[in-house]
Design a protein around this motif. Structure first.
Motif, PDB file in Angstrom:
ATOM      1  N   THR A   3       0.340  -0.652  -0.121  1.00  9.08           N
ATOM      2  CA  THR A   3       0.323  -0.076   0.080  1.00  9.08           C
ATOM      3  C   THR A   3       1.119   1.048  -0.246  1.00  9.08           C
ATOM      4  OG1 THR A   3      -0.382   0.145   2.931  1.00  9.08           O
ATOM      5  CG2 THR A   3      -2.221  -1.548   1.083  1.00  9.08           C
ATOM      6  N   PHE A   4       0.147   2.160  -0.625  1.00  9.84           N
ATOM      7  CA  PHE A   4       1.325   4.029  -1.119  1.00  9.84           C
ATOM      8  C   PHE A   4       0.759   4.983  -0.012  1.00  9.84           C
ATOM      9  CE2 PHE A   4       1.857   0.805  -3.451  1.00  9.84           C
ATOM     10  CZ  PHE A   4       2.972   1.240  -4.683  1.00  9.84           C
ATOM     11  N   VAL A   5       1.177   5.622   0.696  1.00 11.27           N
ATOM     12  CA  VAL A   5       0.886   7.056   0.996  1.00 11.27           C
ATOM     13  C   VAL A   5       0.707   8.248   0.060  1.00 11.27           C
ATOM     14  CG1 VAL A   5       1.670   8.429   2.837  1.00 11.27           C
ATOM     15  CG2 VAL A   5       2.517   6.254   3.505  1.00 11.27           C
ATOM     16  N   PRO A  38      -3.279   2.099   5.097  1.00  9.55           N
ATOM     17  CA  PRO A  38      -4.501   2.649   5.455  1.00  9.55           C
ATOM     18  C   PRO A  38      -4.440   3.531   6.395  1.00  9.55           C
ATOM     19  CG  PRO A  38      -3.156   0.702   5.946  1.00  9.55           C
ATOM     20  CD  PRO A  38      -2.525   1.207   5.004  1.00  9.55           C
ATOM     21  N   GLY A  39      -5.598   4.120   7.076  1.00 10.92           N
ATOM     22  CA  GLY A  39      -6.295   5.300   7.459  1.00 10.92           C
ATOM     23  C   GLY A  39      -6.267   6.482   6.827  1.00 10.92           C
ATOM     24  N   ASN A 131       0.713  17.532   5.015  1.00 12.32           N
ATOM     25  CA  ASN A 131       2.537  18.058   4.577  1.00 12.32           C
ATOM     26  C   ASN A 131       3.379  16.403   5.445  1.00 12.32           C
ATOM     27  OD1 ASN A 131       1.726  18.555   1.833  1.00 12.32           O
ATOM     28  ND2 ASN A 131       2.620  20.292   2.581  1.00 12.32           N
ATOM     29  N   LEU A 132       3.313  17.522   6.666  1.00  9.55           N
ATOM     30  CA  LEU A 132       3.929  17.020   7.621  1.00  9.55           C
ATOM     31  C   LEU A 132       4.122  15.355   8.084  1.00  9.55           C
ATOM     32  CD1 LEU A 132       5.588  19.925   9.967  1.00  9.55           C
ATOM     33  CD2 LEU A 132       5.792  18.256   8.751  1.00  9.55           C
ATOM     34  N   ASP A 133       2.377  15.261   8.246  1.00  8.14           N
ATOM     35  CA  ASP A 133       1.861  14.069   8.436  1.00  8.14           C
ATOM     36  C   ASP A 133       1.922  13.004   7.778  1.00  8.14           C
ATOM     37  OD1 ASP A 133      -0.117  12.512  10.012  1.00  8.14           O
ATOM     38  OD2 ASP A 133      -2.147  12.720   8.574  1.00  8.14           O
ATOM     39  N   ASP A 134       2.085  13.253   6.083  1.00 10.04           N
ATOM     40  CA  ASP A 134       2.004  11.989   5.318  1.00 10.04           C
ATOM     41  C   ASP A 134       3.708  11.906   5.696  1.00 10.04           C
ATOM     42  OD1 ASP A 134      -0.288  12.789   4.599  1.00 10.04           O
ATOM     43  OD2 ASP A 134       0.067  13.682   2.925  1.00 10.04           O
TER      44      ASP A 134
END
Length: 144
Positions: A3-5, A38-39, A131-134
């Protein structure tokens, strides 16, 4: 299956000039392929909903187009122009201002900054906090 962010920022626009639209395309494309991390919702209520609403796009029709056609980004933009009810320069400008002007609540800001080992403060805008979260999620999932 991997899976990919989704690492395209909400602050990015394609040739049509709509902020967040490339990220929405990526998230929906990954979701349709069963590869969204996920998320992450394929289409959430925040920037995703704002973008669909600003352009006058139906969520179900947009998801169906991406799932059935697997378009490239330029093909998706062409579909948006043909199917959006409000794809105008004025609507795009208002949407882009809403995207760049959106500020997360204090709890969300503090949570993202804390996860990244940063003190409460800057950035305050949602685009840069997201962006920081990703980047944090990508690091945790792929690089750690």
């Amino acid at each position: 299956m991997s899976t990919f962010v989704p690492l395209i920022s909400s602050g990015v626009a394609g040739p049509l000039g709509v902020l967040h639209l490339p990220r929405l395309w990526l998230k929906l494309s990954l979701e349709a392929a069963g590869k969204l991390a996920p998320g992450y919702p394929g289409c959430g209520k925040g920037y995703d909903g704002m973008t669909l609403g600003a352009l006058g796009l139906d969520e179900a029709a947009t998801k169906d187009f991406i799932k059935s056609k697997k378009p490239t980004y330029p093909q998706f933009e062409a579909w948006v122009k043909a199917n959006g009810k409000t794809v105008t320069a004025d609507a795009i400008a208002k949407h882009n201002a809403a995207v760049t002007g959106y500020i997360h609540d204090d709890e969300t800001r503090k949570s993202i900054l804390s996860a990244n080992g940063l003190p409460d403060g800057s950035p305050k805008d949602a685009v840069n906090l997201n962006n920081l979260d990703d980047w944090y999620e990508f690091h945790s999932a792929v690089l750690k």
